[in-house]
Design an enzyme around this catalytic site. Sequence first.
Site, PDB file in Angstrom:
ATOM      1  N   ASP A  48      81.467  70.769  79.846  1.00  0.00           N
ATOM      2  CA  ASP A  48      81.343  71.635  78.302  1.00  0.00           C
ATOM      3  C   ASP A  48      82.324  71.753  77.868  1.00  0.00           C
ATOM      4  O   ASP A  48      82.384  70.982  77.206  1.00  0.00           O
ATOM      5  CB  ASP A  48      81.045  73.261  78.691  1.00  0.00           C
ATOM      6  CG  ASP A  48      79.389  73.283  79.202  1.00  0.00           C
ATOM      7  OD1 ASP A  48      79.866  73.082  80.525  1.00  0.00           O
ATOM      8  OD2 ASP A  48      78.858  74.255  79.098  1.00  0.00           O
ATOM      9  N   GLU A  71      80.420  75.407  70.246  1.00  0.00           N
ATOM     10  CA  GLU A  71      80.406  76.231  70.958  1.00  0.00           C
ATOM     11  C   GLU A  71      81.558  77.050  71.878  1.00  0.00           C
ATOM     12  O   GLU A  71      81.044  77.883  72.183  1.00  0.00           O
ATOM     13  CB  GLU A  71      79.042  75.707  72.364  1.00  0.00           C
ATOM     14  CG  GLU A  71      78.978  76.919  73.307  1.00  0.00           C
ATOM     15  CD  GLU A  71      77.674  77.690  74.100  1.00  0.00           C
ATOM     16  OE1 GLU A  71      77.159  76.263  74.110  1.00  0.00           O
ATOM     17  OE2 GLU A  71      77.441  78.301  75.123  1.00  0.00           O
ATOM     18  N   ASP A 145      76.872  71.692  70.627  1.00  0.00           N
ATOM     19  CA  ASP A 145      77.392  72.544  71.794  1.00  0.00           C
ATOM     20  C   ASP A 145      76.566  71.029  72.432  1.00  0.00           C
ATOM     21  O   ASP A 145      76.381  70.274  73.092  1.00  0.00           O
ATOM     22  CB  ASP A 145      75.172  72.241  71.852  1.00  0.00           C
ATOM     23  CG  ASP A 145      75.633  73.163  72.914  1.00  0.00           C
ATOM     24  OD1 ASP A 145      76.219  73.662  73.967  1.00  0.00           O
ATOM     25  OD2 ASP A 145      74.655  74.576  72.771  1.00  0.00           O
ATOM     26  N   ILE A 147      77.468  70.632  75.655  1.00  0.00           N
ATOM     27  CA  ILE A 147      75.958  70.636  77.107  1.00  0.00           C
ATOM     28  C   ILE A 147      75.289  72.344  76.634  1.00  0.00           C
ATOM     29  O   ILE A 147      75.339  72.828  76.745  1.00  0.00           O
ATOM     30  CB  ILE A 147      76.672  71.081  78.318  1.00  0.00           C
ATOM     31  CG1 ILE A 147      77.548  69.968  79.094  1.00  0.00           C
ATOM     32  CG2 ILE A 147      75.474  71.075  79.578  1.00  0.00           C
ATOM     33  CD1 ILE A 147      77.966  70.222  80.061  1.00  0.00           C
ATOM     34  N   ASP A 148      74.053  72.025  75.537  1.00  0.00           N
ATOM     35  CA  ASP A 148      73.049  72.732  75.136  1.00  0.00           C
ATOM     36  C   ASP A 148      72.252  72.581  76.721  1.00  0.00           C
ATOM     37  O   ASP A 148      71.783  71.324  77.599  1.00  0.00           O
ATOM     38  CB  ASP A 148      72.322  72.343  74.734  1.00  0.00           C
ATOM     39  CG  ASP A 148      71.260  73.242  74.430  1.00  0.00           C
ATOM     40  OD1 ASP A 148      71.353  73.896  74.642  1.00  0.00           O
ATOM     41  OD2 ASP A 148      69.947  73.031  73.471  1.00  0.00           O
ATOM     42  N   THR A 150      73.855  74.357  79.744  1.00  0.00           N
ATOM     43  CA  THR A 150      74.336  74.387  80.979  1.00  0.00           C
ATOM     44  C   THR A 150      73.497  75.397  82.455  1.00  0.00           C
ATOM     45  O   THR A 150      74.104  74.407  83.781  1.00  0.00           O
ATOM     46  CB  THR A 150      75.596  75.422  81.129  1.00  0.00           C
ATOM     47  OG1 THR A 150      75.979  75.132  78.946  1.00  0.00           O
ATOM     48  CG2 THR A 150      76.850  75.411  81.345  1.00  0.00           C
ATOM     49  N   HIS A 246      65.711  84.251  78.638  1.00  0.00           N
ATOM     50  CA  HIS A 246      65.704  83.424  76.966  1.00  0.00           C
ATOM     51  C   HIS A 246      64.694  83.512  76.143  1.00  0.00           C
ATOM     52  O   HIS A 246      64.653  83.738  74.739  1.00  0.00           O
ATOM     53  CB  HIS A 246      65.918  81.904  77.017  1.00  0.00           C
ATOM     54  CG  HIS A 246      67.447  81.608  77.694  1.00  0.00           C
ATOM     55  ND1 HIS A 246      67.779  80.491  78.211  1.00  0.00           N
ATOM     56  CD2 HIS A 246      68.646  82.920  78.412  1.00  0.00           C
ATOM     57  CE1 HIS A 246      68.934  80.717  78.592  1.00  0.00           C
ATOM     58  NE2 HIS A 246      69.571  82.232  78.130  1.00  0.00           N
ATOM     59  N   SER A 270      66.718  73.634  77.206  1.00  0.00           N
ATOM     60  CA  SER A 270      67.960  72.861  76.203  1.00  0.00           C
ATOM     61  C   SER A 270      66.868  72.711  75.290  1.00  0.00           C
ATOM     62  O   SER A 270      65.896  72.561  75.582  1.00  0.00           O
ATOM     63  CB  SER A 270      68.682  71.777  76.862  1.00  0.00           C
ATOM     64  OG  SER A 270      67.711  70.506  76.532  1.00  0.00           O
ATOM     65  N   LYS A 273      63.543  69.974  74.497  1.00  0.00           N
ATOM     66  CA  LYS A 273      62.562  70.557  74.296  1.00  0.00           C
ATOM     67  C   LYS A 273      62.002  70.385  72.607  1.00  0.00           C
ATOM     68  O   LYS A 273      60.941  69.203  72.406  1.00  0.00           O
ATOM     69  CB  LYS A 273      62.491  71.565  74.355  1.00  0.00           C
ATOM     70  CG  LYS A 273      62.006  72.836  75.602  1.00  0.00           C
ATOM     71  CD  LYS A 273      61.629  74.703  76.053  1.00  0.00           C
ATOM     72  CE  LYS A 273      63.656  74.742  74.984  1.00  0.00           C
ATOM     73  NZ  LYS A 273      64.782  75.319  76.428  1.00  0.00           N
ATOM     74  N   ARG A 287      59.890  80.715  71.098  1.00  0.00           N
ATOM     75  CA  ARG A 287      60.571  81.011  71.483  1.00  0.00           C
ATOM     76  C   ARG A 287      60.815  82.635  70.859  1.00  0.00           C
ATOM     77  O   ARG A 287      61.660  82.190  69.892  1.00  0.00           O
ATOM     78  CB  ARG A 287      61.762  80.263  71.495  1.00  0.00           C
ATOM     79  CG  ARG A 287      63.814  80.305  71.858  1.00  0.00           C
ATOM     80  CD  ARG A 287      64.597  79.209  71.225  1.00  0.00           C
ATOM     81  NE  ARG A 287      65.622  79.979  71.889  1.00  0.00           N
ATOM     82  CZ  ARG A 287      66.095  79.139  73.004  1.00  0.00           C
ATOM     83  NH1 ARG A 287      65.169  78.499  73.816  1.00  0.00           N
ATOM     84  NH2 ARG A 287      67.611  80.275  73.843  1.00  0.00           N
ATOM     85  N   ASP A 300      71.851  75.748  69.172  1.00  0.00           N
ATOM     86  CA  ASP A 300      71.449  75.079  69.721  1.00  0.00           C
ATOM     87  C   ASP A 300      70.237  75.470  68.809  1.00  0.00           C
ATOM     88  O   ASP A 300      68.684  75.079  69.520  1.00  0.00           O
ATOM     89  CB  ASP A 300      70.939  76.733  70.165  1.00  0.00           C
ATOM     90  CG  ASP A 300      72.175  77.147  71.550  1.00  0.00           C
ATOM     91  OD1 ASP A 300      72.258  75.977  72.060  1.00  0.00           O
ATOM     92  OD2 ASP A 300      72.204  78.619  71.668  1.00  0.00           O
TER      93      ASP A 300
HETATM   94  N1  LIG Z   1      69.100  86.041  75.453  1.00  0.00           N
HETATM   95  C1  LIG Z   1      69.264  84.471  74.886  1.00  0.00           C
HETATM   96  N2  LIG Z   1      68.235  85.007  74.437  1.00  0.00           N
HETATM   97  C2  LIG Z   1      68.026  83.705  73.982  1.00  0.00           C
HETATM   98  N3  LIG Z   1      68.788  82.509  73.971  1.00  0.00           N
HETATM   99  C3  LIG Z   1      69.679  82.890  75.043  1.00  0.00           C
HETATM  100  C4  LIG Z   1      70.265  83.812  75.613  1.00  0.00           C
HETATM  101  N4  LIG Z   1      71.170  83.441  76.641  1.00  0.00           N
HETATM  102  C5  LIG Z   1      71.487  82.577  76.442  1.00  0.00           C
HETATM  103  N5  LIG Z   1      70.834  81.236  75.212  1.00  0.00           N
HETATM  104  C6  LIG Z   1      71.210  80.923  74.949  1.00  0.00           C
HETATM  105  O1  LIG Z   1      69.705  79.186  75.118  1.00  0.00           O
HETATM  106  C7  LIG Z   1      70.622  78.394  75.184  1.00  0.00           C
HETATM  107  C8  LIG Z   1      69.940  77.464  76.381  1.00  0.00           C
HETATM  108  O2  LIG Z   1      68.666  77.750  75.700  1.00  0.00           O
HETATM  109  P1  LIG Z   1      67.276  77.659  77.144  1.00  0.00           P
HETATM  110  O3  LIG Z   1      65.885  77.728  75.854  1.00  0.00           O
HETATM  111  O4  LIG Z   1      67.480  75.911  77.183  1.00  0.00           O
HETATM  112  O5  LIG Z   1      67.017  77.521  78.281  1.00  0.00           O
HETATM  113  S1  LIG Z   1      66.872  78.107  79.177  1.00  0.00           S
HETATM  114  O6  LIG Z   1      67.655  77.337  80.262  1.00  0.00           O
HETATM  115  O7  LIG Z   1      65.270  76.809  78.852  1.00  0.00           O
HETATM  116  O8  LIG Z   1      66.019  79.330  79.342  1.00  0.00           O
HETATM  117  C9  LIG Z   1      72.305  78.723  75.839  1.00  0.00           C
HETATM  118  O9  LIG Z   1      72.406  77.584  75.571  1.00  0.00           O
HETATM  119  P2  LIG Z   1      74.021  76.789  76.438  1.00  0.00           P
HETATM  120  O10 LIG Z   1      74.438  78.056  76.659  1.00  0.00           O
HETATM  121  O11 LIG Z   1      74.001  75.619  75.662  1.00  0.00           O
HETATM  122  O12 LIG Z   1      73.473  76.694  77.758  1.00  0.00           O
HETATM  123  C10 LIG Z   1      72.310  79.345  75.332  1.00  0.00           C
HETATM  124  O13 LIG Z   1      72.882  79.318  74.653  1.00  0.00           O
HETATM  125 MG   LIG Z   2      72.899  75.763  74.459  1.00  0.00          MG
HETATM  126 MG   LIG Z   3      75.644  74.502  75.418  1.00  0.00          MG
HETATM  127 MG   LIG Z   4      76.521  78.039  76.697  1.00  0.00          MG
END
Ligand SMILES: Nc1ncnc2c1ncn2[C@@H]1O[C@H](COP(=O)(O)OS(=O)(=O)O)[C@@H](OP(=O)(O)O)[C@H]1O
Ligand SMILES: [Mg+2]
Ligand SMILES: [Mg+2]
Ligand SMILES: [Mg+2]
Length: 376
Positions: A48, A71, A145, A147-148, A150, A246, A270, A273, A287, A300
Site C-alpha cells: 500500500d 489513503e 487508493d 490498494i483498495d 487490502t 463494510h 474492492s 466490483k 453497499r 473508495d
Molecule cells: N466500516 C466500514 N464500512 C464500510 N467500508 C469500510 C469500513 N471500514 C473500511 N471500509 C472500506 O472498505 C474498503 C474495502 O471495501 P470493500 O467493499 O472492498 O470491502 S470488502 O473487503 O469487500 O468487504 C476499504 O478500503 P481499503 O482500506 O482501501 O482496503 C475501506 O476503505
Molecule cells: Mg479502499
Molecule cells: Mg486502500
Molecule cells: Mg485501507
Amino acid sequence: MAAPFLLEQQVAIAAVRRACSLTTTVFNKLVVGETLVKGDKSPVTVADFAAQAVINTVLSHAFPDDPIVGEEDAADLRTATPESDALRARVVELADDVLAQLPREHAGERAEWGLGRRWGSDALLGAIDRGCHVGGRAGRMWTLDPIDGTKGFLRGGQYAVCLALLVDARVELGIIGCPNLPADTDTDATTDDKGALFVAVRGHGAHQLPLEPSTQQQQQQQHRLLHMPRLALHDLSFLESVEKAHAALDTNARVAARLGVRAAPVRMDSQAKYAALARGGGGVYLRLPVAHGYQEKIWDHAPGSLLVEEAGGVISDYRGRPLDFGLGRTLGENFGVVAARKEVHAEVIAAVGAVLAEEAVEKEGEESVVRAMMNP
Ligand SMILES: Nc1ncnc2c1ncn2[C@@H]1O[C@H](COP(=O)(O)OS(=O)(=O)O)[C@@H](OP(=O)(O)O)[C@H]1O
Ligand SMILES: [Mg+2]
Ligand SMILES: [Mg+2]
Ligand SMILES: [Mg+2]
C-alpha cells in the site's frame, strides 16, 4: 481513445500499471512483519505504502501543482524504531525498483514523469505524504487508493489500484487496475489470464485495456468499450462486499428477494466490483451502511462511479441522491451506494427504501418489547 485529459490519462495509466506490477510482486513475497494495523483496525502493507509512493511520484512530476487526496500517509514509516526502519527500507526498495525501470516508449511513458531513476527515502516518504490533501469542492485534484481491498489483497482475492481526477468535485477521469480479475469475461475463453485495466473518461466511455503495456497494435486489439447489458430485475445478481462489517449483507438479501432476484450474490473485495459491473457482471452493486459513524472515503468510489456511469449505469446513495465528492476526504454522512444500469436503478432504490422502512418498524417493535420487559 482521443478525449479530454489525454496527458492525464497517459500519466495515470502509466502510474497505475507500474503500481500493479509492484503489488503483484509483493503478493508473491509478502512476509510476516510487512503488514501493520492502522488506528481504525484496518490493515496496511508495504505494498500500500510503496504503490502510493510510486503513483504520487509520477503525478508530482507530471502535474506538480495538482493536490492529491490519498489513503495512506508516511507517519508509521517515519518513527525511529527497528520495525519502522525495516518497513521503511522495504517500501523504499520496492518503490524505487519500479520507478527505476526505464520509460517504455511503446506505452507512452516519459522520463520526465520521474521514471528511470531511483529517488531514495526522503523523496519517497515525501511523495507518500503528498496524499494528505483535505479535498474540497474547488479546483483540480487527484484521489488515490493505492490498494483498495487490502484484505482481499492479503487473501489472494480481488483488490484494485484506484486513481481518479476530480475537477470542481466532479470525477473526470477514473483508472482502476485489477491484477486478479480475469482478463476475459467470456466463459468459453481459452485463456485464464488475470489482470485488467479500466479507464473511464467523462463523456468518452468506459474502456478495458490490458494491464501489461503492449505494442500499440496489441493495445488496439485488446481494447474493449464497456456497456452494461439491459437485464430484467429477476436476472440481476448483486455485487457486494466480502466483509460483513463494510455493508449490510442481510439487508441486501431482503432487497434481492423483494426484487425477485434469483441468483446468489457475488461477493468481491474492492472497486473490482465497479469494474465487474461495468463490463456486464451482476447488474447491481449495493453497499448499505452498517457501522455507525463510518464515513465512506472518496478514493473508495470516485473512479468506480465514473466507470459505471460511462458504461450506462447510474450511481447514487440509497436515497437516490448523487454521491458528493466535494465534501473533503469523505462522502460525509453514510447513506450507502447503489449502482445499477439506468433502467433498473429507480426500482432498486424503491426496494431499498421499502426494506429499510420494514427493518425500522421491526426494530421499533423489538425495542418496545425490551422496554415492556424492563418496565413491566
Ligand atoms: N466500516 C466500514 N464500512 C464500510 N467500508 C469500510 C469500513 N471500514 C473500511 N471500509 C472500506 O472498505 C474498503 C474495502 O471495501 P470493500 O467493499 O472492498 O470491502 S470488502 O473487503 O469487500 O468487504 C476499504 O478500503 P481499503 O482500506 O482501501 O482496503 C475501506 O476503505
Ligand atoms: Mg479502499
Ligand atoms: Mg486502500
Ligand atoms: Mg485501507
